[in-house]
Design a protein around this motif. Structure first.
Motif, PDB file in Angstrom:
ATOM      1  N   LEU A  57     -12.107  79.033  40.528  1.00 40.52           N
ATOM      2  CA  LEU A  57     -11.079  79.879  40.595  1.00 40.52           C
ATOM      3  C   LEU A  57      -9.835  79.071  39.701  1.00 40.52           C
ATOM      4  O   LEU A  57      -9.763  77.386  39.655  1.00 40.52           O
ATOM      5  N   ILE A  58      -9.451  80.267  39.022  1.00 43.47           N
ATOM      6  CA  ILE A  58      -8.779  80.324  37.808  1.00 43.47           C
ATOM      7  C   ILE A  58      -7.439  80.314  37.445  1.00 43.47           C
ATOM      8  O   ILE A  58      -7.031  81.411  37.879  1.00 43.47           O
ATOM      9  N   SER A  59      -6.499  79.972  36.513  1.00 44.75           N
ATOM     10  CA  SER A  59      -5.321  81.007  36.756  1.00 44.75           C
ATOM     11  C   SER A  59      -5.506  82.025  35.189  1.00 44.75           C
ATOM     12  O   SER A  59      -6.047  81.344  34.639  1.00 44.75           O
ATOM     13  N   VAL A  60      -4.864  82.759  35.831  1.00 43.76           N
ATOM     14  CA  VAL A  60      -4.949  84.286  34.244  1.00 43.76           C
ATOM     15  C   VAL A  60      -4.698  82.864  33.427  1.00 43.76           C
ATOM     16  O   VAL A  60      -3.897  83.223  32.464  1.00 43.76           O
ATOM     17  N   GLU A  61      -3.412  82.034  33.345  1.00 41.59           N
ATOM     18  CA  GLU A  61      -2.516  81.739  31.839  1.00 41.59           C
ATOM     19  C   GLU A  61      -3.730  80.948  31.891  1.00 41.59           C
ATOM     20  O   GLU A  61      -4.058  80.428  29.987  1.00 41.59           O
ATOM     21  N   TRP A  62      -4.663  80.372  32.468  1.00 38.55           N
ATOM     22  CA  TRP A  62      -5.744  78.867  31.788  1.00 38.55           C
ATOM     23  C   TRP A  62      -6.650  80.182  31.154  1.00 38.55           C
ATOM     24  O   TRP A  62      -6.681  79.636  29.790  1.00 38.55           O
ATOM     25  N   ILE A  63      -7.321  81.102  31.103  1.00 35.38           N
ATOM     26  CA  ILE A  63      -7.841  82.565  30.710  1.00 35.38           C
ATOM     27  C   ILE A  63      -7.054  82.375  29.354  1.00 35.38           C
ATOM     28  O   ILE A  63      -8.019  82.692  28.354  1.00 35.38           O
ATOM     29  N   GLN A  64      -5.864  82.530  28.795  1.00 33.97           N
ATOM     30  CA  GLN A  64      -5.523  82.949  27.811  1.00 33.97           C
ATOM     31  C   GLN A  64      -5.380  82.156  27.057  1.00 33.97           C
ATOM     32  O   GLN A  64      -5.449  81.263  25.400  1.00 33.97           O
ATOM     33  N   HIS A  65      -5.953  80.524  27.544  1.00 31.67           N
ATOM     34  CA  HIS A  65      -6.183  79.539  26.444  1.00 31.67           C
ATOM     35  C   HIS A  65      -7.934  78.985  26.478  1.00 31.67           C
ATOM     36  O   HIS A  65      -8.226  78.318  25.013  1.00 31.67           O
ATOM     37  N   TYR A  66      -8.724  79.255  26.953  1.00 34.96           N
ATOM     38  CA  TYR A  66     -10.109  78.997  26.805  1.00 34.96           C
ATOM     39  C   TYR A  66     -10.967  79.929  26.874  1.00 34.96           C
ATOM     40  O   TYR A  66     -10.843  80.956  27.732  1.00 34.96           O
ATOM     41  N   ILE A  67     -12.399  78.923  25.831  1.00 37.64           N
ATOM     42  CA  ILE A  67     -13.139  80.685  26.177  1.00 37.64           C
ATOM     43  C   ILE A  67     -14.194  79.622  27.445  1.00 37.64           C
ATOM     44  O   ILE A  67     -14.324  78.600  27.273  1.00 37.64           O
ATOM     45  N   TYR A  68     -14.818  80.356  28.229  1.00 39.86           N
ATOM     46  CA  TYR A  68     -15.140  79.915  29.365  1.00 39.86           C
ATOM     47  C   TYR A  68     -17.076  81.115  29.801  1.00 39.86           C
ATOM     48  O   TYR A  68     -16.853  82.003  29.563  1.00 39.86           O
ATOM     49  N   SER A  69     -17.524  80.340  30.078  1.00 34.95           N
ATOM     50  CA  SER A  69     -18.785  81.004  30.741  1.00 34.95           C
ATOM     51  C   SER A  69     -19.322  79.861  31.820  1.00 34.95           C
ATOM     52  O   SER A  69     -19.023  78.606  31.928  1.00 34.95           O
ATOM     53  N   LEU A  70     -19.630  81.183  33.199  1.00 38.68           N
ATOM     54  CA  LEU A  70     -20.115  80.098  34.341  1.00 38.68           C
ATOM     55  C   LEU A  70     -21.123  80.219  35.100  1.00 38.68           C
ATOM     56  O   LEU A  70     -22.068  81.552  34.742  1.00 38.68           O
ATOM     57  N   ASN A  71     -21.809  79.140  34.342  1.00 39.98           N
ATOM     58  CA  ASN A  71     -23.442  79.599  35.463  1.00 39.98           C
ATOM     59  C   ASN A  71     -24.649  78.876  35.963  1.00 39.98           C
ATOM     60  O   ASN A  71     -23.860  77.766  36.477  1.00 39.98           O
ATOM     61  N   SER A  72     -25.334  79.600  36.968  1.00 38.38           N
ATOM     62  CA  SER A  72     -25.469  79.284  37.758  1.00 38.38           C
ATOM     63  C   SER A  72     -26.879  78.032  36.717  1.00 38.38           C
ATOM     64  O   SER A  72     -27.494  77.741  36.177  1.00 38.38           O
TER      65      SER A  72
END
Length: 203
Positions: A57-72
């Motif tokens: 779980l992350i905040s909307v503000e965090w998404i604005q500053h990072y590129i991410y991927s969540l993988n199994s």
């Protein structure tokens, strides 16, 4: 709003008070790539239960500053499927890590003599220039040695983990039917064995 809140699988695994808190804080449940569920009771037939228990779980503000991927990831010693969050700043800046000699390398019987040989390479020039060139030479040779000496175990480990991913993918779609259960147990045993070899190598 929290995504997938209406998904029946989500309702089975989430406490509604927690869901209210998550929504109130404006948190986002990241989409997971590679698997629909993160926990299984590993039972056969209709007794099989698979649910999504593990989340990020992350905040909307965090998404604005990072590129991410969540993988199994591959499941080895647990009934939970590990998940891995990879991130980097959206600025595109990457941190460069300096070379460090790993203490575990000293456990190998040949490394001391090898380092002496690599250090004794002939270099011309001023004293500090010779030291710098020798350090660079040793660093490159140590990196090459590490790939060659430990690489065979890592290659085997990677191949077994890929095999485990395939059988666990079959279980995800078919359940523990036919020989899926025994096959997964067999590959898990091989995976734990190669991990034990890897630990012994550096002991």
């Amino acid at each position: 709003m929290l995504r997938n809140l209406g998904d029946p699988r989500y309702r089975l695994t989430t406490n509604f008070d927690l869901a209210d808190f998550i929504n109130g804080q404006g948190l986002v449940d990241l989409d997971l790539s590679g698997a629909s569920f993160t926990w299984s009771n590993r039972c056969v037939g209709t007794d099989l239960i698979q649910v999504r228990l593990d989340r990020d779980l992350i905040s909307v503000e965090w998404i604005q500053h990072y590129i991410y991927s969540l993988n199994s990831m591959v499941r080895i010693g647990s009934d939970h499927l590990p998940i891995c969050l990879m991130t980097e700043p959206k600025t595109g800046l990457r941190r460069r890590f300096s070379f460090r000699f790993k203490k575990m390398w000293l456990s190998h019987p040949n490394i001391s003599n090898s380092v002496k040989d690599w250090w004794n390479v002939q270099v011309d020039g001023f004293a500090m220039f010779q030291v710098a060139k020798k350090l660079r030479h040793v660093k490159e040779r140590v990196k090459k040695w590490n790939r060659e000496v430990s690489g065979d175990i890592f290659v085997q480990k990677s191949a077994i983990q890929e095999e485990l991913v395939l059988i666990q993918d079959k279980v995800k779609h078919e359940g523990y039917v036919n020989d899926n259960f025994s096959k997964e147990s067999e590959v898990l045993s091989k995976c734990l064995n190669i991990i034990s070899q890897e630990e012994t190598f550096w002991r």
